[in-house]
Design an enzyme around this catalytic site. Structure first.
Site, PDB file in Angstrom:
ATOM      1  N   TYR A 440       0.726  -1.380   0.154  1.00 12.83           N
ATOM      2  CA  TYR A 440      -0.071  -0.286   0.064  1.00 12.83           C
ATOM      3  C   TYR A 440       1.162   1.718   0.098  1.00 12.83           C
ATOM      4  CZ  TYR A 440      -0.542  -0.534   5.558  1.00 12.83           C
ATOM      5  OH  TYR A 440       0.079  -0.220   6.486  1.00 12.83           O
ATOM      6  N   GLU A 441      -0.012   2.538  -0.078  1.00 14.32           N
ATOM      7  CA  GLU A 441       0.928   3.654  -0.847  1.00 14.32           C
ATOM      8  C   GLU A 441       1.419   3.677  -1.642  1.00 14.32           C
ATOM      9  OE1 GLU A 441      -0.474   5.529   0.675  1.00 14.32           O
ATOM     10  OE2 GLU A 441      -1.555   4.290   2.834  1.00 14.32           O
ATOM     11  N   GLY A 442       1.444   2.674  -3.101  1.00 14.03           N
ATOM     12  CA  GLY A 442       2.562   2.778  -4.118  1.00 14.03           C
ATOM     13  C   GLY A 442       3.650   1.206  -3.714  1.00 14.03           C
TER      14      GLY A 442
END
Length: 597
Positions: A440-442
């Site tokens: 997550y978050e890229g």
């Protein structure tokens, strides 16, 4: 039952001896963070993490969150009390400006506390963590009216925050989003659409949830150029600040996940929900990236936190578990076998994790300190240099600390043998929880591509050249110091590999972009190895100085120096392997036809 103890002593050493935290007393907030205050803050944060949050970790994993028929969500037993203890302790607003109810202390201290919380209870820590990210976006891009309406209650912990980006068809490529916003004619908008994977999207720990949502205003340009950011409260707010009617946003379901069971990861449905534009129309990604960059650094800290807690429990087990005899003769002749920590391969594993943890912590705190300088320094050149550093290091901190954090959790689990595979020992939770941080978050492959494609060439490579120059200057300044040679020699070799990889991309990636894609992850880790090697150089310098002035600290400093030498001898040489892979290019990676897979 696993245990956790926040690394206060090591954090203080990095801040005070390695980074010279108090040399920045001229910056706003730093003058209030005296050495005594810093130690008190970290000690109190550690007490919260160790005694309140950590005991709830296994409970959260076992119970998870539950969605009720009315769409409300209940969190695991004890989570609300743990959250309340966090909020009532003032931790939510540690680095938020005082005019909005915060304490205005340096963000660096907040980052240290984030590690403690993440190591103690990652799932619970995400609730305040996301709130802090939402506050960061509002502080930079929100109107003064929005700041006054939302921030005090969020700082208080009465309200929490989220970020809503992902849609079922739209993850990394946000230009594909379909959530639409229709103007209501009164300055507000009606938002309609579905968001997925929304951490802390619905829960029972706060009276209101402030969602930051990206959507496309009707008639906006296609792609990322037509994205706007909106603030959408779960409950609308009356003019006197009290809560009004329920907004048109609801939790459709909770995702069933591999880990972080104690965090409510929700499908969020927006059915004409009322929201207000944050920042400029069609400039939503600029505003959201403030929150995303904050979150990416926080996720890197999560990887470090899981590595630390897994290490602590592996060490405790290795000292206690009796199996076999030492290769050099019995070390516990009064017992049936020696503890497994006498075995070289066990020590190799534990030393690898420990060396990563200490250097990763230094890299994280160094980057957090740069964030403070970038936001608080009155000197424009100093702010620019700090922002350059932040841009360059964010994908490295996020990608490397989470990749290796997961690897280290697996390695720590291996120390338990078959017991590590049994749930009651708790090691599998660290592995399962650490896994999400790589996604997550890229996702980390995207972080690597961001580093190669955007961060390296930005401003003519100014940030990268500054970093390379700083490390080279450090080596040159200490190359004649015999005590430092075990550090400067290997660091120079690693730096040479990083420079060679950077030059190879400059010569081979523009004509064939697949070369950049094929080598990006190796480059990110090569960079991380050198960055942490530089941290070990600075740690060694500080440890040698501390030994000279404080005989009582000699034993502890010798432990650091040995750990640092292990990193230089056994871990940093991996840069050569990474360079070889990069130079292989993309030919075999891209050679097969799709049908051949």
């Amino acid at each position: 039952m696993p245990s956790y103890r926040a690394p206060v002593e090591d954090t203080l050493f990095i801040l005070n001896d390695v980074l010279g935290f108090h040399h920045h007393d001229n910056l706003p907030g730093f003058s209030d963070a005296s050495p005594d205050v810093v130690e008190a803050v970290l000690s109190e944060g550690a007490k919260l993490a160790d005694t309140v949050l950590a005991p709830l970790n296994a409970i959260g994993d076992k119970e998870g969150c539950k969605r009720l028929h009315d769409g409300s969500v209940t969190t695991p037993k004890g989570f609300k009390a743990g959250y309340d203890a966090f909020a009532q302790g003032g931790w939510m607003g540690l680095s938020v400006p005082e005019e909005y109810g915060g304490q205005g202390l340096p963000h660096t201290l907040n980052s240290a506390i984030q590690e403690f919380v993440s190591g103690a209870n990652l799932a619970l820590g995400m609730y305040p963590g996301l709130t802090q990210g939402a506050m960061a976006a509002l502080l930079v891009h929100g109107s003064e009216e929005q700041k006054q309406a939302y921030l005090p209650k969020m700082v208080e912990g009465a309200w929490t925050g989220t970020m809503n980006l992902t849609e079922p068809h739209c993850g990394t490529d946000l230009g594909l989003l379909k959530t639409k916003a229709v103007p209501n004619g009164d300055g507000s908008y009606s938002l309609t659409g579905t968001k997925i994977f929304i951490s802390a999207g619905e829960h029972d720990m706060a009276e209101n949830i402030i969602h930051l949502v990206i959507a496309r205003i009707e008639g906006a340009p296609a792609g990322t150029k037509g994205i706007s950011l909106f603030v959408v409260p779960k409950f609308l707010i009356n003019e006197d600040g009290s809560l009004g009617t329920r907004n048109g946003v609801s939790c459709g379901s909770i995702e069933h996940k591999m880990g972080i069971h104690g965090n409510s990861t929700c499908v969020m449905n927006y059915d004409g929900a009322k929201g207000w534009l944050v920042g400029q129309e069609n400039r939503g990604l600029n505003a959201m990236f403030v929150m995303m960059n904050e979150a990416r650094l926080a996720v890197g800290i999560q990887g470090l936190g899981q590595s630390e807690v897994a290490y602590q429990n592996a060490v405790a087990y290795a000292k206690d578990r009796l199996q076999g005899r030492s290769l050099t003769g019995a070390k516990a002749p009064d017992k049936a076998a020696d503890p497994i920590i006498v075995h070289p391969d066990v020590r190799r594993t534990l030393m690898t994790i420990r060396a990563f943890n200490e250097a990763g912590r230094a890299l994280m705190l160094w980057t957090a300190l740069k964030a403070d300088i970038g936001h608080r320094s009155p000197d424009a050149a100093e702010r620019q240099a700090a922002e350059d550093h932040m841009g360059l290091m964010t994908p490295v901190v996020k990608g490397v600390l989470t990749d290796k954090g997961f690897d280290n959790a697996v390695a720590a689990q291996q120390m338990f043998g078959g017991h590590g595979y049994i749930e009651e020992w708790g090691m599998s939770q660290f592995v399962r929880d650490a896994r999400i941080a790589m996604i997550y978050e890229g996702a980390n492959g995207i972080q690597a591509m961001d580093l190669i494609g955007r961060k390296l060439p930005k401003d003519g490579g100014r940030a990268m050249m500054t970093f390379l120059g700083e490390v080279q200057t450090f080596i040159k300044d200490h190359d004649e110091d015999e005590a430092m040679k075990p550090f400067t020699g290997p660091l120079q070799a690693g730096l040479n590999d990083l420079q060679a990889a950077t030059m190879w991309f400059m010569q081979n990636a523009f004509s064939k972009p697949d070369n950049a894609g094929a080598g990006a992850t190796d480059y990110m880790h090569l960079f991380g190895l050198v960055a942490m090697g530089y941290m070990w150089g600075r740690i060694a310098k500080a440890a040698i100085a501390r030994k000279a002035e404080d005989a009582g600290a000699a034993e502890r400093m010798d432990v650091k120096l040995v750990t640092g030498r292990f990193y230089m001898e056994r871990m940093l040489p991996e840069t050569a392997t990474r360079l070889t892979r990069i130079k292989a290019g993309a030919e075999t990676t891209m050679a097969l036809a799709v049908e051949a897979f």
